[in-house]
Motif scaffolding. Structure first.
Motif, PDB file in Angstrom:
ATOM      1  N   ILE A   1       0.843  -1.194   0.000  1.00  0.00           N
ATOM      2  CA  ILE A   1       0.000   0.000   0.000  1.00  0.00           C
ATOM      3  C   ILE A   1       0.882   1.249   0.000  1.00  0.00           C
ATOM      4  O   ILE A   1       0.582   2.245  -0.647  1.00  0.00           O
ATOM      5  CB  ILE A   1      -0.945   0.001   1.226  1.00  0.00           C
ATOM      6  N   GLY A   2       1.998   1.172   0.727  1.00  0.00           N
ATOM      7  CA  GLY A   2       2.913   2.308   0.820  1.00  0.00           C
ATOM      8  C   GLY A   2       3.499   2.724  -0.516  1.00  0.00           C
ATOM      9  O   GLY A   2       3.606   3.916  -0.811  1.00  0.00           O
ATOM     10  N   VAL A   3       3.877   1.753  -1.345  1.00  0.00           N
ATOM     11  CA  VAL A   3       4.429   2.085  -2.666  1.00  0.00           C
ATOM     12  C   VAL A   3       3.385   2.836  -3.494  1.00  0.00           C
ATOM     13  O   VAL A   3       3.687   3.861  -4.120  1.00  0.00           O
ATOM     14  CB  VAL A   3       4.913   0.809  -3.397  1.00  0.00           C
ATOM     15  N   LYS A   4       2.142   2.361  -3.475  1.00  0.00           N
ATOM     16  CA  LYS A   4       1.059   3.033  -4.218  1.00  0.00           C
ATOM     17  C   LYS A   4       0.818   4.436  -3.663  1.00  0.00           C
ATOM     18  O   LYS A   4       0.626   5.393  -4.408  1.00  0.00           O
ATOM     19  CB  LYS A   4      -0.227   2.209  -4.151  1.00  0.00           C
ATOM     20  N   LEU A   5       0.825   4.539  -2.333  1.00  0.00           N
ATOM     21  CA  LEU A   5       0.617   5.835  -1.687  1.00  0.00           C
ATOM     22  C   LEU A   5       1.694   6.833  -2.119  1.00  0.00           C
ATOM     23  O   LEU A   5       1.384   7.971  -2.482  1.00  0.00           O
ATOM     24  CB  LEU A   5       0.639   5.679  -0.162  1.00  0.00           C
ATOM     25  N   VAL A   6       2.937   6.405  -2.082  1.00  0.00           N
ATOM     26  CA  VAL A   6       4.042   7.305  -2.439  1.00  0.00           C
ATOM     27  C   VAL A   6       3.913   7.758  -3.894  1.00  0.00           C
ATOM     28  O   VAL A   6       4.106   8.927  -4.207  1.00  0.00           O
ATOM     29  CB  VAL A   6       5.408   6.629  -2.168  1.00  0.00           C
ATOM     30  N   GLU A   7       3.555   6.849  -4.771  1.00  0.00           N
ATOM     31  CA  GLU A   7       3.399   7.217  -6.181  1.00  0.00           C
ATOM     32  C   GLU A   7       2.299   8.259  -6.367  1.00  0.00           C
ATOM     33  O   GLU A   7       2.478   9.242  -7.077  1.00  0.00           O
ATOM     34  CB  GLU A   7       3.080   5.977  -7.020  1.00  0.00           C
ATOM     35  N   GLU A   8       1.178   8.079  -5.691  1.00  0.00           N
ATOM     36  CA  GLU A   8       0.041   8.999  -5.844  1.00  0.00           C
ATOM     37  C   GLU A   8       0.229  10.304  -5.068  1.00  0.00           C
ATOM     38  O   GLU A   8      -0.114  11.375  -5.558  1.00  0.00           O
ATOM     39  CB  GLU A   8      -1.244   8.310  -5.371  1.00  0.00           C
ATOM     40  N   PHE A   9       0.762  10.225  -3.871  1.00  0.00           N
ATOM     41  CA  PHE A   9       0.857  11.361  -2.946  1.00  0.00           C
ATOM     42  C   PHE A   9       2.090  12.223  -3.195  1.00  0.00           C
ATOM     43  O   PHE A   9       2.082  13.424  -2.936  1.00  0.00           O
ATOM     44  CB  PHE A   9       0.839  10.812  -1.515  1.00  0.00           C
ATOM     45  N   GLN A  10       3.169  11.602  -3.711  1.00  0.00           N
ATOM     46  CA  GLN A  10       4.425  12.309  -3.947  1.00  0.00           C
ATOM     47  C   GLN A  10       4.875  13.098  -2.704  1.00  0.00           C
ATOM     48  O   GLN A  10       4.995  14.330  -2.737  1.00  0.00           O
ATOM     49  CB  GLN A  10       4.291  13.257  -5.149  1.00  0.00           C
ATOM     50  N   PRO A  11       5.135  12.392  -1.605  1.00  0.00           N
ATOM     51  CA  PRO A  11       5.513  13.080  -0.361  1.00  0.00           C
ATOM     52  C   PRO A  11       6.901  13.718  -0.453  1.00  0.00           C
ATOM     53  O   PRO A  11       7.707  13.348  -1.304  1.00  0.00           O
ATOM     54  CB  PRO A  11       5.502  11.948   0.675  1.00  0.00           C
ATOM     55  N   ASP A  12       7.137  14.641   0.464  1.00  0.00           N
ATOM     56  CA  ASP A  12       8.453  15.272   0.573  1.00  0.00           C
ATOM     57  C   ASP A  12       9.421  14.381   1.333  1.00  0.00           C
ATOM     58  O   ASP A  12      10.636  14.518   1.203  1.00  0.00           O
ATOM     59  CB  ASP A  12       8.333  16.623   1.288  1.00  0.00           C
ATOM     60  N   ILE A  13       8.867  13.478   2.155  1.00  0.00           N
ATOM     61  CA  ILE A  13       9.682  12.564   2.962  1.00  0.00           C
ATOM     62  C   ILE A  13       8.837  11.350   3.343  1.00  0.00           C
ATOM     63  O   ILE A  13       7.609  11.441   3.406  1.00  0.00           O
ATOM     64  CB  ILE A  13      10.251  13.276   4.221  1.00  0.00           C
ATOM     65  N   ILE A  14       9.529  10.241   3.599  1.00  0.00           N
ATOM     66  CA  ILE A  14       8.863   8.992   3.968  1.00  0.00           C
ATOM     67  C   ILE A  14       9.444   8.489   5.290  1.00  0.00           C
ATOM     68  O   ILE A  14      10.655   8.464   5.457  1.00  0.00           O
ATOM     69  CB  ILE A  14       9.087   7.906   2.891  1.00  0.00           C
ATOM     70  N   LEU A  15       8.555   8.083   6.214  1.00  0.00           N
ATOM     71  CA  LEU A  15       8.954   7.338   7.407  1.00  0.00           C
ATOM     72  C   LEU A  15       8.574   5.894   7.117  1.00  0.00           C
ATOM     73  O   LEU A  15       7.416   5.612   6.810  1.00  0.00           O
ATOM     74  CB  LEU A  15       8.184   7.801   8.646  1.00  0.00           C
ATOM     75  N   LEU A  16       9.536   4.986   7.204  1.00  0.00           N
ATOM     76  CA  LEU A  16       9.320   3.616   6.755  1.00  0.00           C
ATOM     77  C   LEU A  16       9.723   2.595   7.808  1.00  0.00           C
ATOM     78  O   LEU A  16      10.876   2.582   8.250  1.00  0.00           O
ATOM     79  CB  LEU A  16      10.137   3.383   5.470  1.00  0.00           C
ATOM     80  N   ASP A  17       8.767   1.754   8.187  1.00  0.00           N
ATOM     81  CA  ASP A  17       9.060   0.629   9.073  1.00  0.00           C
ATOM     82  C   ASP A  17       9.650  -0.488   8.216  1.00  0.00           C
ATOM     83  O   ASP A  17       9.417  -0.553   7.011  1.00  0.00           O
ATOM     84  CB  ASP A  17       7.759   0.165   9.741  1.00  0.00           C
ATOM     85  N   LEU A  18      10.433  -1.375   8.828  1.00  0.00           N
ATOM     86  CA  LEU A  18      11.029  -2.475   8.071  1.00  0.00           C
ATOM     87  C   LEU A  18      10.215  -3.760   8.149  1.00  0.00           C
ATOM     88  O   LEU A  18      10.068  -4.457   7.157  1.00  0.00           O
ATOM     89  CB  LEU A  18      12.456  -2.755   8.565  1.00  0.00           C
TER      90      LEU A  18
END
Length: 122
Positions: free
Chosen positions: A36-53
């Motif tokens: 879901i995160g990959v899709k979100l980043v593509e659509e939202f184009q954030p300035d920064i990402i906080l990512l859990d492993l």
């Protein structure tokens, strides 16, 4: 307004960070797993990402590889926010251009917000 994507499978943690970042004026979007995160980043184009492993469906390293494989994802700053010690994390992270690595238990949410602000020069 700074846009941040938080990719984290624990709803309590993601909501806590959402409230902290929104109180500081960020536009926050959440994803409960890497897919879901990959899709979100593509659509939202954030300035920064906080990512859990460690997440179900798609882990953080796999998600980051997917994000970095696209032109739109090559230069977004990524802060790893996990409970895995850095020595336990995948060696692959070194090649994925992460901005910094934070162990959740070591910093308060306020300190995480300050790290993010520093990363985006806010």
């Amino acid at each position: 307004m700074i846009k941040i994507a938080i990719i984290e499978d624990d709803p309590t943690i993601s909501q806590m960070y959402r409230m902290k970042f929104e109180a500081d004026g960020f536009d926050v979007r959440l994803a409960a797993n890497g897919e879901i995160g990959v899709k979100l980043v593509e659509e939202f184009q954030p300035d920064i990402i906080l990512l859990d492993l460690q997440m179900p469906e798609m882990d953080g390293v796999t998600a980051l590889k997917a994000i970095r494989s696209h032109d739109w994802g090559k230069s977004i700053p990524v802060i790893i926010l996990t409970n895995l010690g850095e020595e336990e994390a995948s060696d692959e992270l070194k090649d994925l251009n992460i901005h910094s690595y934070i162990v959740k238990a070591n910093l308060t949410p306020r300190q995480v917000v300050e790290r993010v602000k520093s990363a985006v020069n806010a």
